[in-house]
Scaffold this active site. Structure first.
Site, PDB file in Angstrom:
ATOM      1  N   ASP A 122       1.193  -0.978  -0.284  1.00 53.97           N
ATOM      2  CA  ASP A 122      -0.278   0.096   0.114  1.00 53.97           C
ATOM      3  C   ASP A 122       0.990   1.296  -0.449  1.00 53.97           C
ATOM      4  OD1 ASP A 122      -2.576   1.229   0.067  1.00 53.97           O
ATOM      5  OD2 ASP A 122      -2.530   1.611   2.226  1.00 53.97           O
ATOM      6  N   HIS A 129      -3.232  13.927   0.769  1.00 58.05           N
ATOM      7  CA  HIS A 129      -3.333  13.010   2.208  1.00 58.05           C
ATOM      8  C   HIS A 129      -2.695  13.574   3.535  1.00 58.05           C
ATOM      9  CE1 HIS A 129      -4.433  10.280   4.857  1.00 58.05           C
ATOM     10  NE2 HIS A 129      -2.943   9.453   3.812  1.00 58.05           N
ATOM     11  N   GLU A 194     -10.575   4.455   4.400  1.00 55.35           N
ATOM     12  CA  GLU A 194      -9.137   5.177   3.290  1.00 55.35           C
ATOM     13  C   GLU A 194     -10.152   5.423   2.045  1.00 55.35           C
ATOM     14  OE1 GLU A 194      -5.231   6.347   5.943  1.00 55.35           O
ATOM     15  OE2 GLU A 194      -5.498   4.752   4.490  1.00 55.35           O
ATOM     16  N   GLU A 196      -9.633   4.296  -1.448  1.00 51.03           N
ATOM     17  CA  GLU A 196      -8.144   4.448  -2.599  1.00 51.03           C
ATOM     18  C   GLU A 196      -8.917   3.373  -3.975  1.00 51.03           C
ATOM     19  OE1 GLU A 196      -4.887   1.847  -0.728  1.00 51.03           O
ATOM     20  OE2 GLU A 196      -4.729   3.479   1.222  1.00 51.03           O
ATOM     21  N   ASP A 228      -8.705   0.944   2.377  1.00 47.43           N
ATOM     22  CA  ASP A 228      -7.994   0.807   3.411  1.00 47.43           C
ATOM     23  C   ASP A 228      -8.230   1.234   4.666  1.00 47.43           C
ATOM     24  OD1 ASP A 228      -5.580   0.391   4.699  1.00 47.43           O
ATOM     25  OD2 ASP A 228      -4.515   1.950   4.384  1.00 47.43           O
ATOM     26  N   ARG A 232      -7.493   4.516  13.333  1.00 53.30           N
ATOM     27  CA  ARG A 232      -6.381   5.221  14.451  1.00 53.30           C
ATOM     28  C   ARG A 232      -5.719   5.187  15.760  1.00 53.30           C
ATOM     29  NH1 ARG A 232      -5.059   6.660   9.101  1.00 53.30           N
ATOM     30  NH2 ARG A 232      -6.604   7.029   8.001  1.00 53.30           N
ATOM     31  N   GLN A 235      -3.338   2.721  15.374  1.00 51.94           N
ATOM     32  CA  GLN A 235      -2.199   3.314  14.707  1.00 51.94           C
ATOM     33  C   GLN A 235      -1.296   4.086  15.242  1.00 51.94           C
ATOM     34  OE1 GLN A 235      -3.043   4.772  10.424  1.00 51.94           O
ATOM     35  NE2 GLN A 235      -1.505   5.095   9.683  1.00 51.94           N
ATOM     36  N   LYS A 248      -4.582  -1.639   9.727  1.00 49.41           N
ATOM     37  CA  LYS A 248      -4.724  -1.538   8.828  1.00 49.41           C
ATOM     38  C   LYS A 248      -4.832  -3.270   8.721  1.00 49.41           C
ATOM     39  CE  LYS A 248      -3.452   2.390   7.682  1.00 49.41           C
ATOM     40  NZ  LYS A 248      -3.756   3.592   6.551  1.00 49.41           N
ATOM     41  N   THR A 252      -9.833  -5.127   4.766  1.00 54.95           N
ATOM     42  CA  THR A 252      -9.042  -3.548   3.414  1.00 54.95           C
ATOM     43  C   THR A 252     -10.525  -4.620   2.660  1.00 54.95           C
ATOM     44  OG1 THR A 252      -6.736  -3.381   3.820  1.00 54.95           O
ATOM     45  CG2 THR A 252      -7.929  -3.364   1.681  1.00 54.95           C
ATOM     46  N   GLU A 360     -12.566  17.114  -0.462  1.00 55.47           N
ATOM     47  CA  GLU A 360     -11.751  16.065  -0.853  1.00 55.47           C
ATOM     48  C   GLU A 360     -10.741  15.761  -0.049  1.00 55.47           C
ATOM     49  OE1 GLU A 360     -11.812  17.395  -6.033  1.00 55.47           O
ATOM     50  OE2 GLU A 360     -10.391  17.799  -4.957  1.00 55.47           O
TER      51      GLU A 360
END
Lengths: 422, 422
Positions: A122, A129, A194, A196, A228, A232, A235, A248, A252, A360
């Site tokens: 990834d 971002h 996320e 992606e 993804d 948090r 993380q 993560k 997924t 965005e």
């Protein structure tokens, strides 16, 4: 005789994405292509002689290639062969030559992961971002290395799931009140998505070899939407110094239909940002008129039965293009295999609405860091405000448009729901 | 009739490690067990009825299980079944009942990767290693999270290679003169090894589930030696914020024979370090009399035809034990599959020789950080002094001893050579 509608979104005749299906009548997994509200069972189609004219060129017959629980053998064929298959499918569909026996209603098949995935990496390559996330999780500023090569980590293959798969809110260790505070163990309190895309490797890169960037396209089979999911607080705990793991790795989600690069080529465009510093020669794409892909993206939330849009974006915003990503990935000789999945990294943009509010943002963490309201106000919650609640469902969508804003085809949904911890 | 010597090191009757072989006469990969200077072809052995009495209990016959290019199907059998196979092999060997037709000289077979590996994760759990490395690569001090859960990252499956495989010195981006200096692209100038062991998962942990620590043993098939080759200059470049990628992903060498946990159980011992802070309940092993494994380790270098010992260590030194590692790995529900490989992380110790020189450093980076001379002085070099030269070969060895210092069995070599960049 079943006759699929060829301009029905998202799976129009311009798309023809590949997937793996089972059906009530036939529980054996096999490859298929989606068209309108139908799928063509490709094993059946090839078995019935639909692709016979192509077989002689290749070692195995296409009927064997498609009678598989993954698109790997098909993706491993030379690109020319895949182009032939696509051209013949398009022509047979347009001429109404696809036998009814090969057509199944989309609503009556079950979709599975489209490939057997050996590796999943990834990236972290959207400048917006990174800027929006700057702070405790990414060491305050954007690190110098970010500008000289696309940042990437290995992620977890075993927890890649198809649409729709419920994910239990994971439990693990976190800092109870911010970085380096007292650690605690429990369910994630800062559950995030996320936005992606993912792409699958077609032609392998042998172990010990690098891949010239001019050849990158020939190594990409096609694209899917990819969520993804990110815990948090877990993380924030685990990032130092080895990067993300559990935060993560608990899940997924991808969309189930792989849109082949052939379908996306008409939407190639120049990268939107001039890279400064200039990339090293091995990461410099030879054709400056392309390298990026113009794919529109949208994030939707379903909460308490209400659907709302959380943001939009575009794949073309990425600072490091997919071709640069893939070239960097192969550069040290790790070897890349057919079916490897690459995540583009979160795709954010700089767009604002007429009130100056950012529109965005590719994840909730960015919204919180930039003090942007994107989530509906939640009622009482046992988790941290601004993140996902149990029962929340995230839908990621992608599509391509013509010059007049008309959608030509879409990727189909990438959809999963967060359910309470076990 | 071939009769293997049962006490020949490293593959004595107390070991009986499993591997995958091919031979000139039979190029089909199949499972085998090493004994003395022979191997028993297990497919042949089971086919000949050698294990017939066990078959009825299990779904597939052992002949099928062993006629495979990986030990996965065997490792997935209940532990009890694997114990039965081992007991019968020991007894048949001791009674001379293994048919000659099943025995092949070790020197006449080729060894391959022992398992089909779906996931590979690598830990960072030796306190001495962390302390010795402290500095620019690990953010000066040991981060607080390190003390509360075993640190780990996903690494690259496609570049795990069996012994002996030459590895080309990889090329990538690095800081030309220390952290955040001008980046350059080229061959690694700081090539290092890491002394590790690896273990393979037997019983899977389903996606979405955690694994109680009391059950950790039942999920481990066996151990190998593992060299986590490290390109230190590439690592210094890429660590922020996502952790190691290319610097580790260009190659990982393992020894070819998996020593089953059954063989290692007599060498279990209490962890050597009292954990402070006390681990969370889910990471607390219920039996304080065990958890660690007393496995002696040695690093050897072959340079210009001369062999020298660079250091020694012991698996039991790890701060976080393999059982704690595996439990943490499963905690977020990522799912673990039979054949997943886990690296223990570099295994260093605190030992010194009579001159006060450190003797238990698990890699060259530690030697440089601690100003310890372990490498022979190199002649002229185009790479950085203190790291490996092209042509250098690293051999990792592991073995178990009885209370009197007598070796009971060994793991066989983990051996690879660094050759010039392509």
């Amino acid at each position: 005789m079943a006759s699929p509608v060829l301009d029905k979104l998202p799976f129009t005749i311009h798309n023809l994405p590949y997937g793996v299906i089972t059906s009530k009548e036939d529980p054996a997994p096999r490859c298929a292509v989606a068209i309108g509200d139908h799928v063509i069972d490709l094993a059946q189609y090839a078995n019935g002689g639909g692709l016979e004219s192509l077989d002689k060129t290749y070692e195995t017959t296409l009927a064997q290639v498609f009678s598989s629980n993954g698109l790997n053998d098909f993706a491993a064929l030379p690109w020319e062969a895949r182009r032939h298959v696509r051209a013949q499918l398009q022509s047979d569909l347009q001429e109404g030559k696809v036998p009814s026996a090969c057509l199944l209603p989309l609503s009556e098949v079950k979709s599975h992961l489209p490939m057997r995935i050996g590796g999943y990496s990834d990236f972290y390559t959207s400048l917006e971002h990174c800027q929006n996330c700057s702070g405790e999780m990414s060491q305050a500023a954007i690190a110098k290395n970010w500008w000289y090569a696309p940042s990437v980590y290995n992620s977890r293959v075993s927890s890649i799931v198809p649409t729709p798969t419920d994910l239990h809110r994971p439990k693990n260790v976190y800092f109870s009140a911010g970085i380096d505070s007292e650690p605690a163990y429990g369910p994630c309190r800062m559950m995030d998505f996320e936005l992606e895309m993912g792409y699958f490797v077609s032609k392998p890169v042998p172990f010990g070899e690098a891949m010239p960037i001019a050849e990158a396209k020939a190594h990409i089979f096609g694209f899917v939407m990819l969520n993804d999911w990110s815990a948090r607080d877990h993380q924030l705990f685990e990032m130092r110094p080895l990067g993300p793991f559990h935060s993560k790795g608990f899940g997924t989600t991808i969309s189930n239909w792989v849109v082949p690069l052939e379908a996306l080529e008409p939407f190639s465009c120049p990268p939107q940002t001039k890279q400064d510093p200039a990339p090293f020669p091995h990461l410099t794409y030879p054709d400056t008129s392309e390298g990026a892909l113009d794919i529109r993206l949208r994030i939707k939330l379903v909460r308490d039965g209400q659907e709302s849009t959380l943001g939009t974006s575009n794949l073309k915003y990425l600072y490091w293009t997919p071709y640069q990503q893939l070239t960097h990935h192969a550069a040290s000789g790790c070897g890349m295999e057919t079916g490897d999945l690459i995540g583009t990294g979160t795709i954010s943009g700089s767009g604002v609405d007429d009130k100056g509010q950012k529109t965005e943002l590719g994840c909730l963490y960015e919204a919180i860091r930039t003090k942007t309201q994107v989530l509906p106000q939640s009622t009482s919650s046992e988790y941290q405000q601004g993140f996902l609640e149990d029962g929340d469902e995230i839908i990621l969508e992608g599509w391509c448009e013509d010059g007049n804003g008309k959608q030509i085809f879409g990727f189909g949904e990438c959809r999963s729901r967060i359910v309470p911890p076990k």
